[in-house]
Design an enzyme around this catalytic site. Sequence first.
Site, mmCIF file in Angstrom:
data_model
loop_
_atom_site.group_PDB
_atom_site.id
_atom_site.type_symbol
_atom_site.label_atom_id
_atom_site.label_comp_id
_atom_site.label_asym_id
_atom_site.label_seq_id
_atom_site.Cartn_x
_atom_site.Cartn_y
_atom_site.Cartn_z
ATOM 1 N N ARG A 45 0.847 -1.199 0.000
ATOM 2 C CA ARG A 45 0.000 0.000 0.000
ATOM 3 C C ARG A 45 0.882 1.248 0.000
ATOM 4 O O ARG A 45 2.085 1.146 0.134
ATOM 5 C CB ARG A 45 -0.915 -0.015 1.229
ATOM 6 C CG ARG A 45 -0.123 -0.340 2.482
ATOM 7 C CD ARG A 45 -0.611 0.267 3.726
ATOM 8 N NE ARG A 45 -0.580 1.703 3.706
ATOM 9 C CZ ARG A 45 0.512 2.452 3.873
ATOM 10 N NH1 ARG A 45 1.706 1.924 4.059
ATOM 11 N NH2 ARG A 45 0.435 3.775 3.848
ATOM 12 N N ASP A 232 -2.267 10.898 -2.267
ATOM 13 C CA ASP A 232 -2.503 9.805 -3.216
ATOM 14 C C ASP A 232 -2.717 10.320 -4.632
ATOM 15 O O ASP A 232 -2.484 9.602 -5.610
ATOM 16 C CB ASP A 232 -3.696 8.961 -2.778
ATOM 17 C CG ASP A 232 -3.280 8.043 -1.651
ATOM 18 O OD1 ASP A 232 -3.248 8.507 -0.494
ATOM 19 O OD2 ASP A 232 -2.922 6.886 -1.928
ATOM 20 N N ASN A 242 -5.996 12.248 -0.069
ATOM 21 C CA ASN A 242 -5.131 11.477 0.842
ATOM 22 C C ASN A 242 -6.050 10.694 1.779
ATOM 23 O O ASN A 242 -7.285 10.814 1.705
ATOM 24 C CB ASN A 242 -4.182 12.408 1.607
ATOM 25 C CG ASN A 242 -3.089 11.628 2.336
ATOM 26 O OD1 ASN A 242 -2.447 10.753 1.748
ATOM 27 N ND2 ASN A 242 -2.889 11.901 3.608
HETATM 28 O O1 MRU Z 1 -4.895 3.097 1.946
HETATM 29 P P1 MRU Z 1 -3.423 3.360 1.982
HETATM 30 O O2 MRU Z 1 -2.765 2.829 3.206
HETATM 31 O O3 MRU Z 1 -2.744 2.921 0.713
HETATM 32 O O4 MRU Z 1 -3.332 4.949 2.043
HETATM 33 C C1 MRU Z 1 -2.063 5.556 2.032
HETATM 34 C C2 MRU Z 1 -2.113 7.027 2.193
HETATM 35 O O5 MRU Z 1 -3.157 7.646 2.229
HETATM 36 C C3 MRU Z 1 -0.794 7.742 2.214
HETATM 37 O O6 MRU Z 1 -0.877 8.889 2.995
HETATM 38 C C4 MRU Z 1 -0.446 8.156 0.775
HETATM 39 O O7 MRU Z 1 -0.506 7.052 -0.070
HETATM 40 C C5 MRU Z 1 0.878 8.773 0.691
HETATM 41 S S1 MRU Z 1 2.190 7.602 0.908
HETATM 42 C C6 MRU Z 1 3.642 8.428 0.747
#
Ligand code: MRU
Length: 339
Positions: A45, A232, A242
């Site tokens: 992730r 994201d 995000n």
């Molecule tokens: O659902 P996830 O754990 O993949 O979400 C991740 C996030 O929201 C992070 O803050 C984002 O991907 C930035 S990672 C540098």
Amino acid sequence: MLNPISYKDNKIIILDQTKIPNDETYIEIDSIQRLYEAIKKLQIRGAPLLGIAAAYGIRLSSVLNINKNTDDYKKSLLKDIVLLKSSRPTAVNLFNVLDNTENIIKSHDDKFRIHESLVALAVHEEDKSMCDRIADNGVTLIKENAKILTHCNTGVLATGGIGTALGIIYRSFWEGKNPNVYVGETRPLLQGARLTAFELASEGINVHVLPDSARAYIMKDKNIDIVITGADRIAMNGDTANKIGTFDTAINAKYFNIPFYIAAPTSTFDKNASDMSDIPIEQRAPEELYKIGYQGLIKTKTDFINPAFDITPNELITGIITEKGIILPPYEKNIPDYI
Ligand code: MRU
């Protein structure tokens, strides 16, 4: 430091992040279907890491299909691209990498030439170096003994290097600035409590986990100096998707006059998104909510809403820290100079 992904002997090796912090279990991925499932389950992730996984995935697909005739080889790879694109909709890094591989496949006729180009992709190395440069730029914003609030996980476990927001925090610690880091647990999957707290504590950094709903209280009570989160997907006007909870963190920061920064590589910008209306938000299974302490409610007709991300409008963002520098408002005017 942990290594969340590597490519070895025609397998993708990933650290199963659903087991952190209790176990460090590595999974060998030898098919694109298995990679798709690992992404969906969040065994891997974090936006930049998903881009890296996509690049290794198409490299693996090329290895698995190289003995087919060129036409079938190309068809198989394009099918795998479609599958990977259907895994998670919000993190644009995955789509940026897959669009690039799709262009490579479509613009060459020789399968060996395509294979060479896919093997030569350096998404992992480039992301590692972007993390270092984000830290170079972001650390200038961190004062001695800073109280920093962050959200979700943006560190080694989310990128190919030291991270984005967490990379800045690591760097400030290594420079002797003695940061104190406050992180919401990040319900429902607890990336803040499980992953960020684990990463920072392992490095010896002071980290404090709080309920997501305590952020406004903590901002006031602890006199938080700065908020930095990851992203994201960033639209061309600076609107930023995000982890769910980032938007209300930004609203709280505004109320208390605390600077709110996004840290992200330029690979997290979406040139095709002019604003938040172009950003899809992933909706995840209700089980993720009610399996944490709500078992009783499942028997009722309770509706569970589980958006994985939200979008912070550009006017709440003080600056966007990238590997090329810190982008300041007005974003519509300034973002094109950086990407
Ligand atoms: O659902 P996830 O754990 O993949 O979400 C991740 C996030 O929201 C992070 O803050 C984002 O991907 C930035 S990672 C540098």
